[in-house]
Write an enzyme that holds these catalytic residues in place. Structure first.
Site, PDB file in Angstrom:
ATOM      1  N   THR A  67      42.135  45.637  38.142  1.00  0.00           N
ATOM      2  CA  THR A  67      42.249  46.793  37.257  1.00  0.00           C
ATOM      3  C   THR A  67      43.367  46.529  36.249  1.00  0.00           C
ATOM      4  O   THR A  67      44.455  46.102  36.619  1.00  0.00           O
ATOM      5  CB  THR A  67      42.534  48.100  38.049  1.00  0.00           C
ATOM      6  N   GLN A 120      40.864  37.798  37.534  1.00  0.00           N
ATOM      7  CA  GLN A 120      39.705  38.303  36.787  1.00  0.00           C
ATOM      8  C   GLN A 120      39.842  37.799  35.353  1.00  0.00           C
ATOM      9  O   GLN A 120      40.918  37.805  34.765  1.00  0.00           O
ATOM     10  CB  GLN A 120      39.705  39.841  36.831  1.00  0.00           C
ATOM     11  N   THR A 148      34.276  38.820  34.447  1.00  0.00           N
ATOM     12  CA  THR A 148      33.672  40.143  34.235  1.00  0.00           C
ATOM     13  C   THR A 148      32.631  40.042  33.135  1.00  0.00           C
ATOM     14  O   THR A 148      32.927  39.596  32.025  1.00  0.00           O
ATOM     15  CB  THR A 148      34.763  41.173  33.860  1.00  0.00           C
ATOM     16  N   LYS A 243      31.243  39.118  38.064  1.00  0.00           N
ATOM     17  CA  LYS A 243      31.381  40.564  38.335  1.00  0.00           C
ATOM     18  C   LYS A 243      30.689  41.339  37.227  1.00  0.00           C
ATOM     19  O   LYS A 243      31.127  41.292  36.077  1.00  0.00           O
ATOM     20  CB  LYS A 243      32.870  40.923  38.391  1.00  0.00           C
ATOM     21  N   HIS A 267      31.108  48.883  37.421  1.00  0.00           N
ATOM     22  CA  HIS A 267      32.455  49.015  36.841  1.00  0.00           C
ATOM     23  C   HIS A 267      33.031  50.395  37.163  1.00  0.00           C
ATOM     24  O   HIS A 267      33.748  50.990  36.356  1.00  0.00           O
ATOM     25  CB  HIS A 267      32.388  48.797  35.321  1.00  0.00           C
TER      26      HIS A 267
HETATM   27  C1  LIG Z   1      41.953  52.055  35.884  1.00  0.00           C
HETATM   28  C2  LIG Z   1      40.904  50.984  35.996  1.00  0.00           C
HETATM   29  C3  LIG Z   1      41.037  49.808  35.247  1.00  0.00           C
HETATM   30  C4  LIG Z   1      40.090  48.801  35.374  1.00  0.00           C
HETATM   31  N1  LIG Z   1      40.275  47.619  34.683  1.00  0.00           N
HETATM   32  C5  LIG Z   1      39.409  46.592  34.872  1.00  0.00           C
HETATM   33  C6  LIG Z   1      39.632  45.339  34.254  1.00  0.00           C
HETATM   34  O1  LIG Z   1      40.613  45.144  33.520  1.00  0.00           O
HETATM   35  N2  LIG Z   1      38.741  44.339  34.498  1.00  0.00           N
HETATM   36  C7  LIG Z   1      37.647  44.522  35.317  1.00  0.00           C
HETATM   37  O2  LIG Z   1      36.868  43.585  35.519  1.00  0.00           O
HETATM   38  N3  LIG Z   1      37.422  45.711  35.912  1.00  0.00           N
HETATM   39  C8  LIG Z   1      38.266  46.731  35.725  1.00  0.00           C
HETATM   40  N4  LIG Z   1      38.037  47.929  36.350  1.00  0.00           N
HETATM   41  C9  LIG Z   1      36.864  48.075  37.237  1.00  0.00           C
HETATM   42  C10 LIG Z   1      37.223  47.713  38.669  1.00  0.00           C
HETATM   43  O3  LIG Z   1      37.435  46.325  38.820  1.00  0.00           O
HETATM   44  C11 LIG Z   1      36.083  48.093  39.622  1.00  0.00           C
HETATM   45  O4  LIG Z   1      34.884  47.523  39.187  1.00  0.00           O
HETATM   46  C12 LIG Z   1      35.920  49.592  39.766  1.00  0.00           C
HETATM   47  O5  LIG Z   1      37.171  50.249  39.767  1.00  0.00           O
HETATM   48  C13 LIG Z   1      35.190  49.899  41.055  1.00  0.00           C
HETATM   49  O6  LIG Z   1      34.940  51.260  41.192  1.00  0.00           O
HETATM   50  P1  LIG Z   1      35.867  52.246  42.066  1.00  0.00           P
HETATM   51  O7  LIG Z   1      37.094  52.482  41.258  1.00  0.00           O
HETATM   52  O8  LIG Z   1      35.028  53.469  42.191  1.00  0.00           O
HETATM   53  O9  LIG Z   1      36.176  51.570  43.373  1.00  0.00           O
HETATM   54  C14 LIG Z   1      38.962  48.973  36.227  1.00  0.00           C
HETATM   55  C15 LIG Z   1      38.838  50.155  36.968  1.00  0.00           C
HETATM   56  C16 LIG Z   1      39.792  51.150  36.854  1.00  0.00           C
HETATM   57  C17 LIG Z   1      39.632  52.394  37.695  1.00  0.00           C
END
Ligand SMILES: Cc1cc2nc3c(=O)[nH]c(=O)nc-3n(C[C@H](O)[C@H](O)[C@H](O)COP(=O)(O)O)c2cc1C
Length: 368
Positions: A67, A120, A148, A243, A267
């Site tokens: 994240t 990532q 990603t 991903k 995501h």
């Molecule tokens: C605040 C936030 C920032 C995120 N930033 C990224 C990121 O920079 N790169 C990425 O591949 N996924 C990112 N994601 C997606 C997460 O890797 C993941 O796929 C997702 O949070 C899964 O769902 P969940 O929050 O319901 O568990 C982000 C998710 C959140 C909540």
């Protein structure tokens, strides 16, 4: 606790999804609709939730997922999450757009030599930047790259337009609200707002948040396609994880590109609103992939039973997004560790009540 501590705009950053949040809600509804049939009169006195995925041992079938911009939730949240994961014996995935650098995370987790750190990757138009990130990850002992694939075009997150003037610069209403969150102010705001430390080498330490945002937008490569996956495969000899898969044909194509694993994900509902929940897409993907690659899953996982359901339907492990972010936003490293402990305890409890002494025994459990 996170809700009480965070200002409104930071909480929305953590929790919210794209547009009408159809996929955010569908993720939960899909998990909630799955019913398992417990077995009975089976000795569950000696239990283990330990497993192997991504070529290594883990104390549970979970990893802390990537994240970006976590520093908005807690100072050095990436370090806190990485240490909590290391203490819990589960992998940690650092985002390209993290607030802490690859090198700082490696240094902070040096005391856990067996810990697994993944990076990532967003593929930038300037492939030299990508190659540098790969080299830095290699040098710092990161074992896996997680590419990603579902965010080259940024999701339409309406709350961002409502909350900010410029890039991550809260508008007046949100500043007033932040002024009432004194613990957050002291922890996050006072020491100086977080940067994207992994990008310092490309845009300089002094670049403003707006400069950084413009650089990221310019560099996001919307031409990304399967040839790039092959390009990356040739340049990374550790494990390669894609991903962003929701379609069984895409999963089969990933296998043909010799990736080690795929993450079935929407995501967390932050990209395409209306995308199928990952747990609903999982069975067809598991059929298509078979034993040719490992399957991981994220999106909507909040409880141990969700992890068990994902595992029963064909995922070897699960990435946690918001579940551990709530923890870190509430209480830093202790909070992230506590979130992981809650998850581990719930997996153990659910497994026992299903009549399983190990995750492998889930194969005996019918889905109603
Ligand atoms: C605040 C936030 C920032 C995120 N930033 C990224 C990121 O920079 N790169 C990425 O591949 N996924 C990112 N994601 C997606 C997460 O890797 C993941 O796929 C997702 O949070 C899964 O769902 P969940 O929050 O319901 O568990 C982000 C998710 C959140 C909540």
């Amino acid at each position: 606790m996170a809700r009480r501590r965070l200002p409104h705009f930071a909480l929305e950053y953590l929790e919210c999804g794209a547009e009408d949040e159809l996929s955010v809600h569908a993720n939960r509804a899909a998990f909630e609709s799955i019913r398992l049939v417990p077995r009975t009169l089976r000795d569950v006195s000696a239990r283990s939730i330990a497993t192997r995925f991504e070529g290594g041992d883990a104390s549970a079938p979970i990893a802390v997922g990537p994240t970006g911009f976590n520093g908005m939730l807690w100072r050095d949240a990436d370090i806190a999450l990485a240490k909590a994961a290391a203490r819990s014996g589960v992998p940690f995935c650092l985002a390209t757009l993290a607030s802490a650098s690859i090198e700082r995370v490696a240094a902070a987790t040096r005391d856990w030599p067996d810990t697994r750190r993944w990076l990532q990757l967003y593929m930038f138009k300037d492939r030299q930047c990508t190659l540098e990130l790969l080299q830095r990850a290699r040098d710092a002992g990161f074992t896996s790259i997680v590419l990603t694939t579902d965010a080259t075009v940024y999701g339409n997150r309406n709350w961002e337009a409502r909350n900010y003037r410029g890039f991550k610069q809260p508008n007046f209403r949100n500043l007033l609200n932040a002024a009432t969150r004194w613990r957050w102010l002291a922890n996050v705001y006072a020491p100086g707002l977080p940067r994207f430390e992994n990008l310092d080498a490309f845009i300089g330490k002094r670049a403003s948040a707006l400069d950084a945002a413009e650089w990221i937008e310019r560099q996001m490569d919307t031409t990304l396609n399967w040839r790039d996956v092959q390009w990356l495969r040739e340049r990374w000899d550790g494990t390669l994880i894609l991903k962003g898969i929701l379609d069984a044909d895409d999963a089969a194509q990933a296998v043909r590109c010799a990736v080690n694993s795929i993450v079935v994900t929407n995501h967390g509902g932050r990209q395409l609103d209306g995308a199928i929940p990952s747990i609903a897409a999982l069975p067809a993907i598991a059929d298509a992939v078979g034993a040719r690659a490992e399957i991981l899953l994220d999106s909507g996982v909040r409880r141990g039973m969700d992890v068990i359901k994902a595992r029963r339907l064909g995922a070897q492990g699960v990435l946690l997004g918001r579940a551990t972010l709530y923890g870190v936003a509430a209480a830093g490293e202790r909070g992230a560790w506590r979130a992981l402990e809650i998850m581990r305890a719930e997996i153990d409890n659910g497994l026992a009540q299903l009549g399983c002494a190990s995750l492998d025994q889930l194969a005996d459990i019918a889905i109603a």
